[in-house]
Design a protein around this motif. Structure first.
Motif, PDB file in Angstrom:
ATOM      1  N   LEU A  59       0.953  -1.290   0.035  1.00 40.62           N
ATOM      2  CA  LEU A  59       0.134   0.021   0.021  1.00 40.62           C
ATOM      3  C   LEU A  59       1.002   1.036   0.019  1.00 40.62           C
ATOM      4  O   LEU A  59       0.558   2.070  -0.820  1.00 40.62           O
ATOM      5  CB  LEU A  59      -1.025   0.277   1.310  1.00 40.62           C
ATOM      6  CG  LEU A  59      -1.898  -0.888   1.135  1.00 40.62           C
ATOM      7  CD1 LEU A  59      -2.607  -1.189   2.380  1.00 40.62           C
ATOM      8  CD2 LEU A  59      -2.991  -0.922  -0.024  1.00 40.62           C
ATOM      9  N   SER A  60       1.875   1.142   0.501  1.00 46.34           N
ATOM     10  CA  SER A  60       2.926   2.324   0.869  1.00 46.34           C
ATOM     11  C   SER A  60       3.350   2.468  -0.524  1.00 46.34           C
ATOM     12  O   SER A  60       3.756   3.606  -1.090  1.00 46.34           O
ATOM     13  CB  SER A  60       4.044   2.161   1.779  1.00 46.34           C
ATOM     14  OG  SER A  60       3.364   2.255   3.174  1.00 46.34           O
ATOM     15  N   SER A  63       0.933   4.251  -2.750  1.00 44.09           N
ATOM     16  CA  SER A  63       0.723   5.616  -2.491  1.00 44.09           C
ATOM     17  C   SER A  63       1.991   6.334  -2.899  1.00 44.09           C
ATOM     18  O   SER A  63       1.534   7.488  -3.460  1.00 44.09           O
ATOM     19  CB  SER A  63       0.679   5.724  -0.881  1.00 44.09           C
ATOM     20  OG  SER A  63       0.288   7.113  -0.542  1.00 44.09           O
ATOM     21  N   LEU A  66       1.601   6.905  -6.647  1.00 46.97           N
ATOM     22  CA  LEU A  66       0.687   7.759  -7.124  1.00 46.97           C
ATOM     23  C   LEU A  66       1.006   9.372  -6.551  1.00 46.97           C
ATOM     24  O   LEU A  66       0.443  10.064  -7.497  1.00 46.97           O
ATOM     25  CB  LEU A  66      -0.882   7.382  -6.397  1.00 46.97           C
ATOM     26  CG  LEU A  66      -1.485   6.034  -6.985  1.00 46.97           C
ATOM     27  CD1 LEU A  66      -2.354   5.701  -6.095  1.00 46.97           C
ATOM     28  CD2 LEU A  66      -1.849   6.377  -8.447  1.00 46.97           C
ATOM     29  N   LYS A  67       1.560   9.638  -5.702  1.00 47.15           N
ATOM     30  CA  LYS A  67       2.040  10.875  -5.460  1.00 47.15           C
ATOM     31  C   LYS A  67       3.124  11.611  -6.340  1.00 47.15           C
ATOM     32  O   LYS A  67       2.991  12.602  -6.598  1.00 47.15           O
ATOM     33  CB  LYS A  67       2.551  10.815  -3.945  1.00 47.15           C
ATOM     34  CG  LYS A  67       1.331  10.735  -2.608  1.00 47.15           C
ATOM     35  CD  LYS A  67       2.363  10.566  -1.509  1.00 47.15           C
ATOM     36  CE  LYS A  67       0.981  10.493  -0.310  1.00 47.15           C
ATOM     37  NZ  LYS A  67       1.976  10.102   1.055  1.00 47.15           N
TER      38      LYS A  67
END
Length: 76
Positions: A59-60, A63, A66-67
Motif C-alpha cells: 500500500l505504501s 501511495s 501515485l503521489k
C-alpha cells in the motif's frame, strides 16, 4: 512505512514488476486483492509466506507512486 524494506524490482522476476521480497507475489496482485474486497487477514491466510508489514508496504508503494504521478498538458 519504508516500503523499500519489503518491495523490490528485479528485471528477472515477473518482467521487473515490483514484488514482495523473497516471493513472486506482485504488488499489483496484493493491491488487486484488497480492491476486490479481500481483508488483510484473508490474504495472510491464503498466502502464509507474507506478513502484515509486507501488505502495508504494498500500500505504501502504491501511495508513493501515485503521489509522484504527474500529468502535463502538451501545447496545441
Amino acid at each position: 512505512m519504508d516500503w523499500q524494506t519489503h518491495i523490490t524490482l528485479d528485471p528477472n522476476i515477473l518482467v521487473g514488476k515490483p514484488i514482495i521480497k523473497g516471493t513472486r507475489l506482485a504488488v499489483e496482485f496484493i493491491i488487486d486483492l484488497l480492491a476486490q474486497g479481500w481483508s488483510i487477514e484473508e490474504i495472510l491466510r491464503n498466502y502464509p509466506g507474507i506478513t502484515h508489514e509486507q501488505i502495508q508496504a504494498c500500500l505504501s508503494y502504491a501511495s508513493a507512486n501515485l503521489k509522484a504521478e504527474k500529468v502535463y498538458s502538451l501545447p496545441a
